[in-house]
Design an enzyme around this catalytic site. Structure first.
Site, short mmCIF file in Angstrom:
data_model
loop_
_atom_site.label_atom_id
_atom_site.label_comp_id
_atom_site.label_asym_id
_atom_site.label_seq_id
_atom_site.Cartn_x
_atom_site.Cartn_y
_atom_site.Cartn_z
N TYR A 1 0.84 -1.20 0.00
CA TYR A 1 0.00 0.00 0.00
C TYR A 1 0.87 1.24 0.00
O TYR A 1 2.05 1.20 0.36
CB TYR A 1 -1.01 0.01 1.16
CG TYR A 1 -0.47 0.41 2.52
CD1 TYR A 1 -0.50 1.73 2.94
CD2 TYR A 1 0.04 -0.55 3.40
CE1 TYR A 1 -0.02 2.09 4.20
CE2 TYR A 1 0.51 -0.19 4.64
CZ TYR A 1 0.48 1.13 5.04
OH TYR A 1 0.95 1.49 6.28
N CYS A 2 0.26 2.36 -0.45
CA CYS A 2 0.94 3.65 -0.47
C CYS A 2 -0.08 4.73 -0.13
O CYS A 2 -1.03 4.46 0.62
CB CYS A 2 1.63 3.88 -1.83
SG CYS A 2 0.48 3.95 -3.21
N HIS A 3 0.08 5.91 -0.66
CA HIS A 3 -0.85 7.00 -0.35
C HIS A 3 -2.16 6.84 -1.10
O HIS A 3 -3.23 6.83 -0.49
CB HIS A 3 -0.18 8.34 -0.66
CG HIS A 3 -0.95 9.53 -0.18
ND1 HIS A 3 -0.70 10.81 -0.63
CD2 HIS A 3 -1.97 9.65 0.70
CE1 HIS A 3 -1.52 11.65 -0.04
NE2 HIS A 3 -2.31 10.97 0.77
N ILE B 1 -3.66 4.29 1.57
CA ILE B 1 -4.03 4.58 2.96
C ILE B 1 -5.08 5.69 3.02
O ILE B 1 -5.85 5.77 3.97
CB ILE B 1 -2.79 4.91 3.82
CG1 ILE B 1 -3.13 4.79 5.31
CG2 ILE B 1 -2.21 6.27 3.44
CD1 ILE B 1 -1.94 4.76 6.23
#
Length: 108
Positions: free
Chosen positions: A65-67, A94
């Site tokens: 996951y990332c932004h 996220i």
């Protein structure tokens, strides 16, 4: 290129609950992780992923996951290209998790 399998925040929450072997991988930069992160995630920034891949167990499922989901899709594709089989990523990152699962989380 094969389409990278995405998980919704609800699907990831269910997977976290049901699979203790899950490797949750945060591919954001350190400064982003300091703002907000999911508990238990390994921090392997996308730019350093090639040198950090050995930290992952190829026999256990991985969710990146990332932004917002762009870098995590790239990371998942990279890991699949390196021979990891069970790799998915969090659609919307996220930020989507904060909106759908945990509105108390800081958004940036």
């Amino acid at each position: 290129m094969n389409r990278i399998e995405e998980l919704s925040p609800a699907e990831l929450a269910a997977l976290i609950e049901s699979d203790p072997t899950l490797q949750l991988v945060d591919v954001r930069e350190t400064w982003e992780v300091e703002l907000v992160a999911l508990p238990g995630a390994m921090v392997l920034p996308l730019g350093r992923l090639p040198e950090l891949t050995e930290a992952l167990d190829p026999d256990r499922p991985i969710v990146t996951y990332c932004h917002h989901g762009i870098r995590s899709a790239q990371a998942a594709g990279y890991l699949i290209s390196r021979g990891f089989d069970d790799v998915k990523h969090l659609a919307g990152g996220i930020d989507a998790w904060a909106v759908e699962r945990d509105p108390e989380l800081r958004r940036y």
